[in-house]
Every structure is written in C-alpha cells, then in structure tokens.
Write an enzyme that holds these catalytic residues in place. Sequence first.
Site, PDB file in Angstrom:
ATOM      1  CD  GLU A  19       6.416   5.586   9.431  1.00 15.13           C
ATOM      2  OE1 GLU A  19       5.474   6.215   8.917  1.00 15.13           O
ATOM      3  OE2 GLU A  19       7.153   6.064  10.304  1.00 15.13           O
TER       4      GLU A  19
ATOM      5  CB  CYS B  22       0.462   5.018   3.007  1.00 13.18           C
ATOM      6  SG  CYS B  22       1.927   6.040   2.864  1.00 13.18           S
TER       7      CYS B  22
HETATM    8  P1  NAD Z   1       1.595  -5.754   3.935  1.00 12.51           P
HETATM    9  O1  NAD Z   1       1.305  -5.336   5.312  1.00 12.51           O
HETATM   10  O2  NAD Z   1       0.790  -6.835   3.319  1.00 12.51           O
HETATM   11  O3  NAD Z   1       3.127  -6.224   3.810  1.00 12.51           O
HETATM   12  C1  NAD Z   1       4.189  -5.396   4.196  1.00 12.51           C
HETATM   13  C2  NAD Z   1       5.430  -6.235   4.419  1.00 12.51           C
HETATM   14  O4  NAD Z   1       5.220  -7.080   5.551  1.00 12.51           O
HETATM   15  C3  NAD Z   1       5.804  -7.147   3.266  1.00 12.51           C
HETATM   16  O5  NAD Z   1       7.193  -7.144   3.104  1.00 12.51           O
HETATM   17  C4  NAD Z   1       5.335  -8.505   3.760  1.00 12.51           C
HETATM   18  O6  NAD Z   1       6.045  -9.561   3.169  1.00 12.51           O
HETATM   19  C5  NAD Z   1       5.682  -8.387   5.224  1.00 12.51           C
HETATM   20  N1  NAD Z   1       5.039  -9.379   6.101  1.00 12.51           N
HETATM   21  C6  NAD Z   1       3.885 -10.049   5.912  1.00 12.51           C
HETATM   22  N2  NAD Z   1       3.634 -10.847   6.980  1.00 12.51           N
HETATM   23  C7  NAD Z   1       4.652 -10.676   7.855  1.00 12.51           C
HETATM   24  C8  NAD Z   1       4.963 -11.200   9.142  1.00 12.51           C
HETATM   25  N3  NAD Z   1       4.162 -12.074   9.766  1.00 12.51           N
HETATM   26  N4  NAD Z   1       6.110 -10.792   9.745  1.00 12.51           N
HETATM   27  C9  NAD Z   1       6.916  -9.894   9.157  1.00 12.51           C
HETATM   28  N5  NAD Z   1       6.673  -9.355   7.949  1.00 12.51           N
HETATM   29  C10 NAD Z   1       5.551  -9.732   7.294  1.00 12.51           C
HETATM   30  O7  NAD Z   1       1.523  -4.412   3.041  1.00 12.51           O
HETATM   31  P2  NAD Z   1       1.591  -4.216   1.466  1.00 12.51           P
HETATM   32  O8  NAD Z   1       0.357  -4.777   0.828  1.00 12.51           O
HETATM   33  O9  NAD Z   1       2.924  -4.629   0.922  1.00 12.51           O
HETATM   34  O10 NAD Z   1       1.546  -2.613   1.419  1.00 12.51           O
HETATM   35  C11 NAD Z   1       0.383  -1.882   1.570  1.00 12.51           C
HETATM   36  C12 NAD Z   1       0.236  -1.301   2.963  1.00 12.51           C
HETATM   37  O11 NAD Z   1       1.391  -0.552   3.318  1.00 12.51           O
HETATM   38  C13 NAD Z   1      -0.909  -0.309   3.021  1.00 12.51           C
HETATM   39  O12 NAD Z   1      -1.647  -0.504   4.188  1.00 12.51           O
HETATM   40  C14 NAD Z   1      -0.207   1.042   3.040  1.00 12.51           C
HETATM   41  O13 NAD Z   1      -0.936   2.088   3.599  1.00 12.51           O
HETATM   42  C15 NAD Z   1       1.011   0.728   3.824  1.00 12.51           C
HETATM   43  N6  NAD Z   1       2.031   1.742   3.558  1.00 12.51           N
HETATM   44  C16 NAD Z   1       2.347   2.621   4.553  1.00 12.51           C
HETATM   45  C17 NAD Z   1       3.302   3.609   4.302  1.00 12.51           C
HETATM   46  C18 NAD Z   1       3.719   4.584   5.372  1.00 12.51           C
HETATM   47  O14 NAD Z   1       4.789   5.166   5.249  1.00 12.51           O
HETATM   48  N7  NAD Z   1       2.925   4.795   6.409  1.00 12.51           N
HETATM   49  C19 NAD Z   1       3.921   3.684   3.063  1.00 12.51           C
HETATM   50  C20 NAD Z   1       3.546   2.768   2.078  1.00 12.51           C
HETATM   51  C21 NAD Z   1       2.608   1.795   2.346  1.00 12.51           C
END
Ligand code: NAD
Length: 480
Positions: free
Chosen positions: A254, A288
Amino acid sequence: MMHMAFDSGRSLLIGGRWEAADDAMPVINPWSGEALGAVACADASHVERAVASATRGAEAMRTLSTGERSRILHSAAAALEADDERFAAAITTETGKPIRGARREVARAVNTLRLSAEEAVRLAGETIAFDSFPGGEARAGHFVYEPVGVIAAITPFNDPLNLACHKLGPAFAAGNAVVLKPAEQAPLVAIMLARLLLAAGLPEEALCLLTGRGSDFGDALTGHADVAMVSFTGGVRVGESICRAAGIKRLAMELGGNGPVIVMDDADVETAAAACASGAFGAAGQNCIGVQRIYVQDAVYDAFQGALVVATERLRVGDPMDPETDVGPMVGSGAAERMIASIVEAVGRGASLLAGGERAGTLVRPTVLANVPRDARVACREAFGPVVSLFRFTDLDEAIDAANRTDYAIHAAVFTESLRTARHAARRLRAAGVMVNDSTDYRLDAMPFGGAGRGNMGREGVRFAAREMSQTKVICFHDA
Ligand code: NAD
C-alpha cells in the site's frame, strides 16, 4: 500522563512478554518537541525470536474456531471504543494529527475491528461443480480459505492506529499470526493496541511487536523464510527495498499517491473548494489519498481559486490538542524542511504562491500554488505535506490525461453535476477509486482500497485483505 508507562523502553512484545533491548530511541511529540518516552530498538536477534514465537502463534490461531476469533475481535473493538479518548490523545501527541482527526481515526479503527470480527465468521469457501466438465463425474467437493501463517505487518506514522487495525484485524480473522513493526515516529499507539488485543483474549503468541528502526531489522524480518507474507503500508522507496529483501513470498504493498481532483464548470464551486481544502490540508497533508493536484475548468477557474484560497486561509493552524485546530505540525522538522524546499523549488521555477509557503519549526502553513511546472516536485511526486497545486483546463480529456500522468495512484476525484461527465471520468481516470462530488480524501474502511499503476499489489478493506491473507484449499471426494 498516558505515555509514562512506556518510559522503561520495554516495548518489544515477544512470546507474550514485554522486553527492552540494548538500544533505545525517544518518541518525540512533533508539536512540543517533548520526549514522550523511549522505545526499544529491535535487531535481527529479536526478529529470530519473534518469528519463532509467531510461528507457534500461527498454530494457535489456525486451530482457533472462527467464532472465537470473532469474539476476540468484537471485544477488542468494544475495549477500544470504551478507551477512545486516551487513544485519540496518544495519536495526537505522537503524530501531531489534530485531535478531531485523531478521534475520527479511533472511531474508524473500532469499525475496522468490528468488520474484521464479522469477516472471521464469513470467510467461507464454496462448493465446486466438479461434474461441469467431463472427467469430473462422481466427484463432489469444495474449497476453503486457510491462513497463510506468519505475516509481517509494517505500518507508517500517519494513521498509526487504523492502519495497524487494517492489517491485524483481517490477519486474525483469517487465522494468522502477526509480527507488527510500527513506524519509528509513532510506536506508542501500536503498543497500546497490542495490549488491548492481548487483554481481549488473543492467544499470546499470535502477535509480536518490534519497535525501532526499519533499517536495523527490516531486512531480517521481511526476508525471513518463516514469514509467509509481508503486508506493507508506506512510501515507494521503502516498498522497493522490502520487495528486494522479501524474495518469493506474498506481498501486499500500500504505497503513496498524488491525488488529482477535476472540477468541471457545472460543479458547485464553494462545495468543491471546501472539500479540496479539507482533503489537501487535513493531517497537514500527510495522507496517502490527500488532494495534491486540482484541475479546474476555465469558466470556473477564477471563482474556484478565490474560494480555495479563502477556505485555506480560514483553516486554524496550530496546537493539535486544541479541538479548534484544523492543521497541526508535520511529523518532524526534517519533513517540514523538505516540504518547504519543494515549495521553494516550484516558486523558483515560476509557480505563483497564493497562500502559505511559510514554516515555523514543524508547522508548515497550508500552501496553495498556481502556474506550477508539470515536472516540479510538488506536482509530479507525492508531496505528503500541506501543499496543493492548481491547474487550468478547457477540455475534460485533457484534464484526465494530466490527472493520469503519475506512476502511483490511489484515488482520483471529479466534481460535476453531469452524470455523463462523471461516468466518462470514472471510466478513464487511472486510479483504484474514483470519487464523484467528494475529494480524493474519502475512504470507507469496508471498501476495497489500494493502488493503481506501478507497484500496486493487493487490496485492503477488511473483506479484501482477509482473502489476501488466506490461501484456498480444494477438497474433492471421488465416489469411486
Ligand atoms: P516509510 O516508507 O518511511 O515507512 C513505513 C514503515 O516502513 C515504517 O514502519 C518504517 O519503519 C518501515 N521501514 C523503513 N525501512 C524499512 C526496511 N528496510 N524494511 C522494513 N521496514 C522498513 O513511510 P512513512 O513516512 O512512515 O509514511 C508515509 C508514506 O506512507 C507515504 O508515502 C504514504 O503515501 C504512505 N501511506 C500509504 C497508505 C496506503 O494505504 N496506501 C496509507 C498511509 C500512508
């Protein structure tokens, strides 16, 4: 204070017990800068133990009756509803989301858990007409949904409660165990949710929780051979690195969006402008499905631009705990700096600044831009902050082509009074959902929700996620 319970840093849930680690990190309130507590930073050794525990938990869940899974989820929903103010305050203090939005998130999370409870007893298979093709005579049978096993659930900071419920609820409904990794910035609400689920009777090894940095232990978790599925919500960059580390296993991604809205000249301009201001700036644009690009037809462009600027300047910006506040801080000063840098880039390349454009610490004033170059960062990439860009158009298909010019799409929207226009736009807009007379920022937790275009993998929305977290098994009886 609600957060004092976490000061010990015993935030790793493994085998039903809360543990600390050698390393810890603070959780910061983005509005006040105050440390809310500290959480443990998990490493690969914690992943090993968590996955081993969840593997036992998956056995416990597999044999738990659907009625019992449903009862646990219903009682978790009731407990969350009874404790809604504490959860809402926790969301606001750790993410900076204004309290009214945090209360809506809690109410939605209660619904997500209830939908999951209902899905647990509805996730049934079907009879198969084996005799529909020669060779199938004298056979009878059906298929059932079986759990996949251990699911690694990785969530972002912006809806820390409801997005965790969108993974945990369907996973448990379908009889799986979960290792949950909440966002670095917002782990406290996830810890509260885990406690609530255990208190509701969830088998204690069915849920492990690992706090800390994704970069420290993400690869060990997602690449683990005993993890059957990775369900990720977050940004594209992290999503790509997870896909590489995970190898062959089930993936749900997502990712982000770049929400386009089309406003036709027959639309109610005031209603559309109010909906777009709310959709662009709620949660400080860290959404998002937030509104990012607005295409307005010539005849109403000036009226819409005026109404949007008025609606934007009317928004109350400030302390997220104040119920009057519409727009709070961004999640951290780094995010706010990057947001301003993108605004400055667009203005430097000729964009007109119609509102906002200033930053104070983590607070970025809601910003409206016009005349934005198509390839400016605020227009062509996910902004994930309080900025919206206006574009003028004459012909609907031209607006649809422009709206579709993005790699990652979730929702698109159109404001019009014409059914014919609405149906045409709904057919041609490349998105996973098209909202008519709403902004892109509308989601019901029961509907299918996901991405369209590159990187789209899987659907959430409880019923859909529960199926993705299951595998079918055919059982066929031959009356030989
Ligand atoms: P992010 O991608 O920086 O982090 C998301 C998660 O991934 C966090 O828990 C982070 O700790 C983890 N993570 C980081 N590196 C990792 C790795 N190497 N392996 C596994 N996990 C890892 O996102 P964010 O800044 O927390 O959130 C914003 C993003 O989320 C935006 O792009 C937004 O659009 C997206 N988002 C999507 C939806 C949806 O349903 N499509 C909903 C909300 C947010």
